[in-house]
Design a protein around this motif. Structure first.
Motif, PDB file in Angstrom:
ATOM      1  N   PRO A 216      -1.970  -8.090  10.266  1.00  8.04           N
ATOM      2  CA  PRO A 216      -1.031  -8.665  11.248  1.00  8.04           C
ATOM      3  C   PRO A 216       0.164  -9.413  10.663  1.00  8.04           C
ATOM      4  CG  PRO A 216      -3.273  -8.998  11.989  1.00  8.04           C
ATOM      5  CD  PRO A 216      -3.360  -8.419  10.603  1.00  8.04           C
ATOM      6  N   ALA A 217      -0.003 -10.114   9.538  1.00  8.76           N
ATOM      7  CA  ALA A 217       1.094 -10.898   8.961  1.00  8.76           C
ATOM      8  C   ALA A 217       1.808 -10.180   7.818  1.00  8.76           C
ATOM      9  CB  ALA A 217       0.582 -12.254   8.478  1.00  8.76           C
ATOM     10  N   ILE A 218       1.448  -8.917   7.559  1.00  8.56           N
ATOM     11  CA  ILE A 218       2.149  -8.148   6.523  1.00  8.56           C
ATOM     12  C   ILE A 218       3.467  -7.666   7.112  1.00  8.56           C
ATOM     13  CG2 ILE A 218       2.061  -6.159   4.975  1.00  8.56           C
ATOM     14  CD1 ILE A 218      -0.934  -6.387   4.895  1.00  8.56           C
ATOM     15  N   GLN A 219       4.464  -8.516   7.012  1.00  7.96           N
ATOM     16  CA  GLN A 219       5.784  -8.254   7.605  1.00  7.96           C
ATOM     17  C   GLN A 219       6.857  -8.614   6.581  1.00  7.96           C
ATOM     18  OE1 GLN A 219       6.204  -9.924  11.636  1.00  7.96           O
ATOM     19  NE2 GLN A 219       4.001 -10.228  11.699  1.00  7.96           N
ATOM     20  N   SER A 220       6.943  -7.819   5.531  1.00  3.76           N
ATOM     21  CA  SER A 220       7.829  -8.141   4.414  1.00  3.76           C
ATOM     22  C   SER A 220       9.285  -8.299   4.839  1.00  3.76           C
ATOM     23  CB  SER A 220       7.706  -7.068   3.321  1.00  3.76           C
ATOM     24  OG  SER A 220       7.947  -5.778   3.856  1.00  3.76           O
ATOM     25  N   GLU A 221       9.790  -7.371   5.649  1.00  2.00           N
ATOM     26  CA  GLU A 221      11.192  -7.446   6.075  1.00  2.00           C
ATOM     27  C   GLU A 221      11.474  -8.734   6.845  1.00  2.00           C
ATOM     28  OE1 GLU A 221      13.611  -4.143   7.555  1.00  2.00           O
ATOM     29  OE2 GLU A 221      11.766  -2.975   7.451  1.00  2.00           O
ATOM     30  N   PHE A 222      10.560  -9.134   7.701  1.00  2.00           N
ATOM     31  CA  PHE A 222      10.731 -10.337   8.524  1.00  2.00           C
ATOM     32  C   PHE A 222      10.991 -11.555   7.651  1.00  2.00           C
ATOM     33  CE2 PHE A 222       8.606 -14.074  10.451  1.00  2.00           C
ATOM     34  CZ  PHE A 222       9.386 -14.216  11.587  1.00  2.00           C
ATOM     35  N   TYR A 223      10.166 -11.753   6.627  1.00  2.00           N
ATOM     36  CA  TYR A 223      10.302 -12.937   5.771  1.00  2.00           C
ATOM     37  C   TYR A 223      11.507 -12.821   4.837  1.00  2.00           C
ATOM     38  CZ  TYR A 223       5.713 -14.151   7.539  1.00  2.00           C
ATOM     39  OH  TYR A 223       4.667 -14.466   8.375  1.00  2.00           O
ATOM     40  N   ILE A 224      11.775 -11.610   4.342  1.00  2.00           N
ATOM     41  CA  ILE A 224      12.931 -11.437   3.458  1.00  2.00           C
ATOM     42  C   ILE A 224      14.230 -11.698   4.211  1.00  2.00           C
ATOM     43  CG2 ILE A 224      14.280  -9.749   2.145  1.00  2.00           C
ATOM     44  CD1 ILE A 224      11.696  -8.490   1.222  1.00  2.00           C
ATOM     45  N   LYS A 225      14.324 -11.208   5.442  1.00  2.55           N
ATOM     46  CA  LYS A 225      15.558 -11.376   6.217  1.00  2.55           C
ATOM     47  C   LYS A 225      15.841 -12.845   6.517  1.00  2.55           C
ATOM     48  CE  LYS A 225      15.584  -6.814   8.433  1.00  2.55           C
ATOM     49  NZ  LYS A 225      15.388  -6.065   9.692  1.00  2.55           N
ATOM     50  N   ILE A 226      14.799 -13.600   6.890  1.00  2.83           N
ATOM     51  CA  ILE A 226      14.999 -15.043   7.107  1.00  2.83           C
ATOM     52  C   ILE A 226      15.438 -15.702   5.797  1.00  2.83           C
ATOM     53  CG2 ILE A 226      13.911 -17.231   7.751  1.00  2.83           C
ATOM     54  CD1 ILE A 226      12.029 -15.693   9.555  1.00  2.83           C
TER      55      ILE A 226
ATOM     56  N   SER B 215      17.757  -7.686  -1.722  1.00  2.00           N
ATOM     57  CA  SER B 215      18.552  -8.142  -0.582  1.00  2.00           C
ATOM     58  C   SER B 215      19.469  -7.041  -0.078  1.00  2.00           C
ATOM     59  CB  SER B 215      19.391  -9.371  -0.964  1.00  2.00           C
ATOM     60  OG  SER B 215      18.569 -10.428  -1.390  1.00  2.00           O
ATOM     61  N   ALA B 216      20.098  -6.326  -1.003  1.00  2.00           N
ATOM     62  CA  ALA B 216      21.008  -5.246  -0.623  1.00  2.00           C
ATOM     63  C   ALA B 216      20.257  -4.089   0.020  1.00  2.00           C
ATOM     64  CB  ALA B 216      21.785  -4.766  -1.847  1.00  2.00           C
ATOM     65  N   ALA B 217      19.090  -3.768  -0.507  1.00  2.00           N
ATOM     66  CA  ALA B 217      18.292  -2.684   0.069  1.00  2.00           C
ATOM     67  C   ALA B 217      17.890  -3.013   1.498  1.00  2.00           C
ATOM     68  CB  ALA B 217      17.053  -2.437  -0.788  1.00  2.00           C
ATOM     69  N   ILE B 218      17.476  -4.264   1.725  1.00  2.00           N
ATOM     70  CA  ILE B 218      17.081  -4.702   3.072  1.00  2.00           C
ATOM     71  C   ILE B 218      18.284  -4.647   4.017  1.00  2.00           C
ATOM     72  CG2 ILE B 218      16.322  -6.675   4.439  1.00  2.00           C
ATOM     73  CD1 ILE B 218      14.026  -5.615   2.981  1.00  2.00           C
ATOM     74  N   ALA B 219      19.436  -5.156   3.561  1.00  3.44           N
ATOM     75  CA  ALA B 219      20.629  -5.160   4.405  1.00  3.44           C
ATOM     76  C   ALA B 219      21.047  -3.737   4.764  1.00  3.44           C
ATOM     77  CB  ALA B 219      21.767  -5.884   3.696  1.00  3.44           C
TER      78      ALA B 219
END
Length: 412
Positions: free
Chosen positions: A127-137, A200-204
């Motif tokens: 349930p808490a495996i949300q890598s993008e969520f934490y990286i974006k914040i 960061s660039a990959a996520i963006a």
């Protein structure tokens, strides 16, 4: 009005709000902000860890509630993920490990990889495996540490290098990826990760093009795995080639993909090298928003939804709002606060950002299996990434030498 409220309640905007809450609290109540302990040898350090976990948990619950998502199982799942990130922090601060320059994020990925590759990730941990969520914040909060005045004052050559390298390497990485048969979506994310600022660039970029999460996790894993040998081999090569500290620092800052690894590798060569490396890396971070905008334009005109007219509205809809948050945070801290206050708050937010990244990279490790990285299906992206990174290393060396070894001394 209902349409506006619905728009502001999507995940991208909620992430911006979450980052804004962290920045506001750090500005108004700096002494009350939690910090991640580096050791666990006292009750006070355990209390710090507990306060940090409670803060991350509260932020997660708040966002999930606004997004009207299920919260069942998040507490236990996040507790285990946080424990792994805390362990990574402690290990990274063991004296001998600290001398090697390995960051907590590397151990976060390793711990996650150990769990996912030696054991099967259980359902209750998901349930808490949300890598993008934490990286974006974390990226939104990272904006508070990018001060335009400081970058421009000390990094005109760094900014010039960043502009030349980013656009040259991005085009080559995209071109070679497509020639090797990598699909357009992954080629775009891969090119951004190699040329701009790594994860960061990959996520963006993934946000701009609505990229596949599995492809994104694969690229993030490549970036982090590749950064580890680079942070040791490149300072050694700089010494063998007899590069000056400034040239070497500019080379390291333009090629190694995480800020901490850049600082650590630069320190191996001297104070001037470390300072130049950080300036160049900061200059590339500044370009994140501009690069995301250019990619959104490109994708709107040539992307997979060619039947949709690329109006300003369409481009805005596709543009990742957390990048908007990153840019706004940088502008506010650069121009609406005095430099000393901005730096003081930036130190606090940087600690919180590092914790978010550490948690995110545990999640990346949990989502990644070596069998997938080295599978037959992923061999083309792997070779494309390595080829692009090799080109990046060579081009950045040439540009760094010309700007910091020839032009800057001439103008001094």
């Amino acid at each position: 009005m209902k349409k506006l409220l619905a728009t502001l309640k999507n995940e991208d905007w909620v992430i911006v709000y979450a980052g804004a809450i962290v920045l506001l609290l750090a500005t108004l109540f700096p002494s009350a902000m939690p910090s991640m302990p580096k050791e666990l040898g006292s009750a006070d350090e355990w209390l710090k860890a507990l306060m940090m976990f409670a803060s991350i948990l509260g932020l997660t619950y708040l966002c999930q509630a606004v997004l009207q998502r299920k919260m069942v199982g998040i507490f236990l799942s996040l507790l285990v993920i946080f424990a792994l990130s805390l362990g990574a922090q402690v290990v990274a601060n063991i004296p001998i490990i600290k001398e090697w320059g390995l960051e907590s994020v590397f151990f976060s990925v390793i711990f996650g990889l150990i769990v996912s590759n030696l054991f099967r990730v259980p359902e209750w941990l998901k349930p808490a495996i949300q890598s993008e969520f934490y990286i974006k914040i974390g990226i939104v909060c990272l904006g508070s540490t990018i001060l335009f005045g400081e970058v421009m004052k000390s990094g005109v050559f760094g900014l010039a290098q960043a502009l030349i390298v980013v656009f040259t390497v991005w085009y080559f990485a995209f071109f070679i990826s497509r020639r090797m048969g990598v699909d357009r979506e992954m080629s775009t994310m891969l090119a951004s990760s190699v040329s701009i600022c790594g994860v960061s660039a990959a996520i963006a970029t993934a946000g701009v093009i609505k990229g596949d999460n599995k492809k994104l996790s694969y690229i993030i894993s490549l970036v982090l795995v590749c950064a580890i040998p680079m942070m040791y081999v490149m300072p050694w090569l700089a010494g063998v080639m007899g590069l000056s500290e400034e040239v070497a620092g500019a080379w390291l800052g333009g090629t190694i993909d995480t800020t901490g690894a850049v600082a650590a590798s630069g320190t191996m060569l001297g104070e001037a090298a470390a300072q130049t490396a950080i300036i160049v890396k900061s200059s590339q971070n500044v370009l994140l928003g501009l690069a995301a905008f250019v990619i959104s334009l490109m994708w709107s005109y040539q992307g997979k939804q060619t039947d949709e007219k690329p109006t300003i509205g369409v481009i805005w809809d596709r543009f990742p709002k957390f990048v908007v948050g990153f840019v706004l945070a940088s502008l506010v801290f650069s121009f609406l606060m005095d430099v000393e206050s901005a730096k003081a708050v930036g130190k606090i937010t940087k600690g919180f950002t590092n914790t978010l990244f550490s948690i995110a990279f545990v999640c990346v490790g949990l989502e990644t299996r070596f069998a997938d990285i080295f599978s037959k299906d992923n061999r083309r992206p792997l070779w494309a990434f390595l080829t692009a990174q090799g080109f990046n290393i060579i081009v950045t060396l040439i540009v760094a030498y010309l700007l910091f070894g020839v032009v800057k001394p001439m103008l001094a």
